[in-house]
Design a protein around this motif. Structure first.
Motif, PDB file in Angstrom:
ATOM      1  N   UNK A  20     -43.053  13.162  25.514  1.00 32.12           N
ATOM      2  CA  UNK A  20     -43.662  11.932  24.996  1.00 32.12           C
ATOM      3  C   UNK A  20     -44.424  12.218  23.709  1.00 32.12           C
ATOM      4  N   UNK A  21     -45.151  13.334  23.742  1.00 29.40           N
ATOM      5  CA  UNK A  21     -45.974  13.714  22.604  1.00 29.40           C
ATOM      6  C   UNK A  21     -45.124  13.977  21.365  1.00 29.40           C
ATOM      7  N   UNK A  22     -44.054  14.713  21.553  1.00 26.56           N
ATOM      8  CA  UNK A  22     -43.221  15.067  20.395  1.00 26.56           C
ATOM      9  C   UNK A  22     -42.555  13.809  19.828  1.00 26.56           C
ATOM     10  N   UNK A  23     -42.163  12.896  20.701  1.00 27.14           N
ATOM     11  CA  UNK A  23     -41.567  11.649  20.224  1.00 27.14           C
ATOM     12  C   UNK A  23     -42.566  10.841  19.415  1.00 27.14           C
ATOM     13  N   UNK A  24     -43.800  10.804  19.900  1.00 28.62           N
ATOM     14  CA  UNK A  24     -44.831  10.062  19.175  1.00 28.62           C
ATOM     15  C   UNK A  24     -45.075  10.666  17.801  1.00 28.62           C
ATOM     16  N   UNK A  25     -45.090  11.985  17.747  1.00 27.24           N
ATOM     17  CA  UNK A  25     -45.349  12.647  16.472  1.00 27.24           C
ATOM     18  C   UNK A  25     -44.210  12.410  15.486  1.00 27.24           C
ATOM     19  N   UNK A  26     -42.999  12.467  15.964  1.00 28.84           N
ATOM     20  CA  UNK A  26     -41.859  12.207  15.080  1.00 28.84           C
ATOM     21  C   UNK A  26     -41.890  10.747  14.627  1.00 28.84           C
ATOM     22  N   UNK A  27     -42.308   9.889  15.539  1.00 32.82           N
ATOM     23  CA  UNK A  27     -42.379   8.470  15.213  1.00 32.82           C
ATOM     24  C   UNK A  27     -43.375   8.199  14.083  1.00 32.82           C
ATOM     25  N   UNK A  28     -44.544   8.820  14.176  1.00 32.47           N
ATOM     26  CA  UNK A  28     -45.557   8.659  13.128  1.00 32.47           C
ATOM     27  C   UNK A  28     -45.016   9.186  11.799  1.00 32.47           C
ATOM     28  N   UNK A  29     -44.417  10.346  11.870  1.00 31.51           N
ATOM     29  CA  UNK A  29     -43.871  10.996  10.683  1.00 31.51           C
ATOM     30  C   UNK A  29     -42.837  10.099  10.005  1.00 31.51           C
ATOM     31  N   UNK A  30     -41.924   9.578  10.809  1.00 27.37           N
ATOM     32  CA  UNK A  30     -40.856   8.751  10.254  1.00 27.37           C
ATOM     33  C   UNK A  30     -41.414   7.458   9.660  1.00 27.37           C
ATOM     34  N   UNK A  31     -42.360   6.868  10.359  1.00 24.92           N
ATOM     35  CA  UNK A  31     -42.916   5.596   9.892  1.00 24.92           C
ATOM     36  C   UNK A  31     -43.642   5.781   8.568  1.00 24.92           C
ATOM     37  N   UNK A  32     -44.397   6.873   8.457  1.00 25.90           N
ATOM     38  CA  UNK A  32     -45.207   7.060   7.260  1.00 25.90           C
ATOM     39  C   UNK A  32     -44.433   7.707   6.120  1.00 25.90           C
ATOM     40  N   UNK A  33     -43.532   8.590   6.475  1.00 26.40           N
ATOM     41  CA  UNK A  33     -42.820   9.327   5.433  1.00 26.40           C
ATOM     42  C   UNK A  33     -41.524   8.653   5.021  1.00 26.40           C
ATOM     43  N   UNK A  34     -40.816   8.142   5.993  1.00 23.51           N
ATOM     44  CA  UNK A  34     -39.510   7.554   5.706  1.00 23.51           C
ATOM     45  C   UNK A  34     -39.549   6.031   5.705  1.00 23.51           C
ATOM     46  N   UNK A  35     -40.705   5.487   6.049  1.00 23.24           N
ATOM     47  CA  UNK A  35     -40.904   4.037   6.075  1.00 23.24           C
ATOM     48  C   UNK A  35     -39.909   3.310   6.969  1.00 23.24           C
ATOM     49  N   UNK A  36     -39.692   3.915   8.125  1.00 23.79           N
ATOM     50  CA  UNK A  36     -38.862   3.275   9.135  1.00 23.79           C
ATOM     51  C   UNK A  36     -39.773   2.799  10.248  1.00 23.79           C
ATOM     52  N   UNK A  37     -39.476   1.641  10.810  1.00 24.12           N
ATOM     53  CA  UNK A  37     -40.285   1.193  11.941  1.00 24.12           C
ATOM     54  C   UNK A  37     -39.827   1.897  13.213  1.00 24.12           C
ATOM     55  N   UNK A  38     -38.540   2.142  13.304  1.00 19.07           N
ATOM     56  CA  UNK A  38     -38.032   2.951  14.408  1.00 19.07           C
ATOM     57  C   UNK A  38     -37.630   4.302  13.814  1.00 19.07           C
ATOM     58  N   UNK A  39     -36.964   5.115  14.577  1.00 20.57           N
ATOM     59  CA  UNK A  39     -36.521   6.385  14.027  1.00 20.57           C
ATOM     60  C   UNK A  39     -35.365   6.170  13.061  1.00 20.57           C
ATOM     61  N   UNK A  40     -35.400   6.852  11.940  1.00 21.08           N
ATOM     62  CA  UNK A  40     -34.218   6.872  11.092  1.00 21.08           C
ATOM     63  C   UNK A  40     -33.233   7.862  11.724  1.00 21.08           C
ATOM     64  N   UNK A  41     -32.068   7.941  11.184  1.00 20.92           N
ATOM     65  CA  UNK A  41     -31.019   8.755  11.801  1.00 20.92           C
ATOM     66  C   UNK A  41     -31.428  10.219  11.933  1.00 20.92           C
ATOM     67  N   UNK A  42     -32.007  10.713  10.868  1.00 15.08           N
ATOM     68  CA  UNK A  42     -32.409  12.116  10.849  1.00 15.08           C
ATOM     69  C   UNK A  42     -33.488  12.396  11.892  1.00 15.08           C
ATOM     70  N   UNK A  43     -34.466  11.496  11.968  1.00 19.20           N
ATOM     71  CA  UNK A  43     -35.568  11.708  12.905  1.00 19.20           C
ATOM     72  C   UNK A  43     -35.115  11.492  14.343  1.00 19.20           C
TER      73      UNK A  43
END
Ligand SMILES: [Zn+2]
Length: 113
Positions: A20-43
């Protein structure tokens, strides 16, 4: 519940919490860095990979923090990516999910369902 798999997958509370933790961290990263609301393909790919690594971790519930683990089970490029995610999202986790960040200790006496 009995499940026949090639290898026993970890599904203890500790592993599940880390997933759960790792998913949340990737989610934050993607939202802030890649500007995706959900995961982008790479994330999304990284997310699936990281969760699988945890499911297959040979230490299971006795695992230490991945950063301290003597076995580097991540492939090189995923390892670099997850490092970036951790470094980036770490401070945000304290802000968004302070309880999960602190509660990184297994809780005794909590039986499994
Ligand atoms: Zn992304």
């Amino acid at each position: 519940m009995t499940r026949e798999v090639k290898r026993q997958l970890n599904e203890g509370p500790r592993i599940r919490r880390e997933q759960e933790l790792v998913s949340k961290m990737i989610h934050i990263y993607c939202r802030k860095k890649h500007h995706h609301t959900a995961f982008c393909e790479e994330c999304q790919e990284l997310n699936v990979y990281a969760r699988n690594r945890l499911s297959l971790c040979r230490f299971g519930e006795d695992k230490t923090a991945c950063a301290k683990c003597p076995i580097h089970c991540y492939k090189q490029d995923y390892r670099q990516k997850i490092k970036d995610v951790m470094r980036y999202s770490g401070p945000w986790m304290l802000l968004y999910h302070p309880i999960e960040s602190i509660r990184h200790i297994p809780m005794p006496g909590k039986g499994r369902k």
